[in-house]
Design a protein around this motif. Structure first.
Motif: not given
Length: 277
Positions: A95-96, A100-102, A143-144, A150-151
Motif C-alpha cells: 500500500p502507498a 516501508l514505502v515511506r 519505483v513509481p 493507492g499502491r
C-alpha cells in the motif's frame, strides 16, 4: 546477512539397501528436527538458486525487514505481490501509505538495506511442518508508476541470499538467482499435495512397499501414514509417520522430469502401479 542454521546429521535407522530404484530415504535431520536427504550424489534435485526462485514465486508467506524500522502491525511488513525482474531484482507490492514505502521513498540513493524473509509451510498437516526458509538481502528503492492507484512497487536489488529447506542449507549467488527459473509445478503444488493427501491416502500408504527393508512386504494393514510433503518436477517427497510424531522421509523420483500437470499425472500413475506390484 547470516545463513540459517546448518544441518546437524543424525544417523537414522533407515537402511535403503534393496529399496525401489526411484526411492531415496533420509538419514539426516536439520537442527529443527526436519528430515534431510542422504545419497544426494545419485539424486536429481533443484539447485539452491532454483529453490529460492521457486519460493519467491510461490504463495509462501514473507516479510520485508528494514533495520531500525518499527511498525504497529506485523502485517505491514508483508508484501501483497512478489515478482522477479530480468536482472534478478525483486519487485514487491505494498500500500502507498506503508511504513516501508515511506522509508524507501525518503532514502537517499541505495542506502536503505532490507531483507526479504520467506517461510515455506507444508500445505498438509504433518510433523515438522515448516519445509524451509529463504532470506534475500539487498537495497530497497521505490519505483513509481508500476503499481495501481493507492499502491507502490518497491524494488529490492539482489545482494545475497540463502535457503535452508528440505534439501539443506546453501547460499545463492546473484547471477545464479537471475538465471534460475521457478519449478513448473510451483503454482499447483499446494493443491496437488492436498489432493493426494485427501483423495489418494490408501495409494500413498502403499508407497512404503517400495522402500526395501523398511517396506511392509506387500501388506496394506499396519502401513505407516504417508503424507505427501513436497513436489517438484523431479519427484515426490513423502513423510512416513510411525506412531505419534516419529517419522522419516522418502523421495520418489519420476522417470523423467515433468513439465506440466499432464506429465505429472502419468508419472504418478506409474509410481502407484510400481507400488501395487
Amino acid at each position: 546477512m547470516s545463513r540459517p542454521g546448518n544441518t546437524t546429521h543424525i544417523t537414522d535407522s533407515t537402511d535403503s539397501d534393496g529399496a525401489h530404484e526411484g526411492a531415496v530415504t533420509t538419514e539426516g535431520r536439520s537442527d529443527r528436527g526436519q528430515p534431510r536427504p542422504s545419497g544426494l550424489e545419485t539424486t536429481r534435485l533443484p539447485s539452491a538458486a532454483e529453490r529460492t526462485r521457486t519460493l519467491v514465486q510461490s504463495t509462501c508467506s514473507s516479510v520485508l525487514l528494514v533495520p531500525g524500522l518499527e511498525v504497529v502491525h506485523p502485517v505491514q511488513l508483508m508484501p501483497d505481490s512478489r515478482a522477479v525482474g530480468p536482472e534478478g531484482d525483486l519487485f514487491l507490492g505494498f500500500p502507498a501509505d506503508s511504513p516501508l514505502v515511506r522509508a524507501a521513498t525518503h532514502a537517499q540513493g541505495d542506502e536503505l538495506t532490507a531483507v526479504l524473509e520467506i517461510t515455506d509451510v507444508a500445505p498438509v498437516s504433518v510433523p515438522h511442518r515448516i519445509r524451509g526458509r529463504a532470506r534475500i538481502g539487498g537495497w530497497l528503492t521505490s519505483v513509481p508508476g508500476l503499481a495501481g492507484p493507492g499502491r507502490m512497487m518497491l524494488r529490492l536489488e539482489f545482494g545475497e541470499a540463502s535457503v535452508d529447506d528440505l534439501w539443506g542449507a546453501e547460499s545463492v549467488e546473484p547471477e545464479d538467482f537471475r538465471d534460475a527459473v521457478a519449478d513448473p509445478l510451483v503454482t499447483h503444488e499446494a493443491e496437488l499435495l492436498q489432493h493426494l493427501h485427501a483423495a489418494h491416502a490408501e495409494q500413498m500408504a502403499t508407497l512404503s512397499t517400495l522402500l526395501g527393508e523398511r517396506s511392509a512386504d506387500g501388506r496394506t494393514e499396519g502401513l505407516p501414514c504417508a503424507v505427501p510433503v513436497a513436489l517438484d518436477r523431479f519427484g515426490l517427497r513423502v513423510r512416513f509417520v510411525e506412531g505419534g510424531t516419529a517419522c522419516f522421509d522418502a523421495r520418489f523420483e519420476f522417470p523423467d522430469p515433468v513439465r506440466d500437470i499432464g506429465e505429472l499425472r502419468r508419472a504418478m500413475h506409474t509410481l502407484f502401479e510400481a507400488a501395487a506390484c
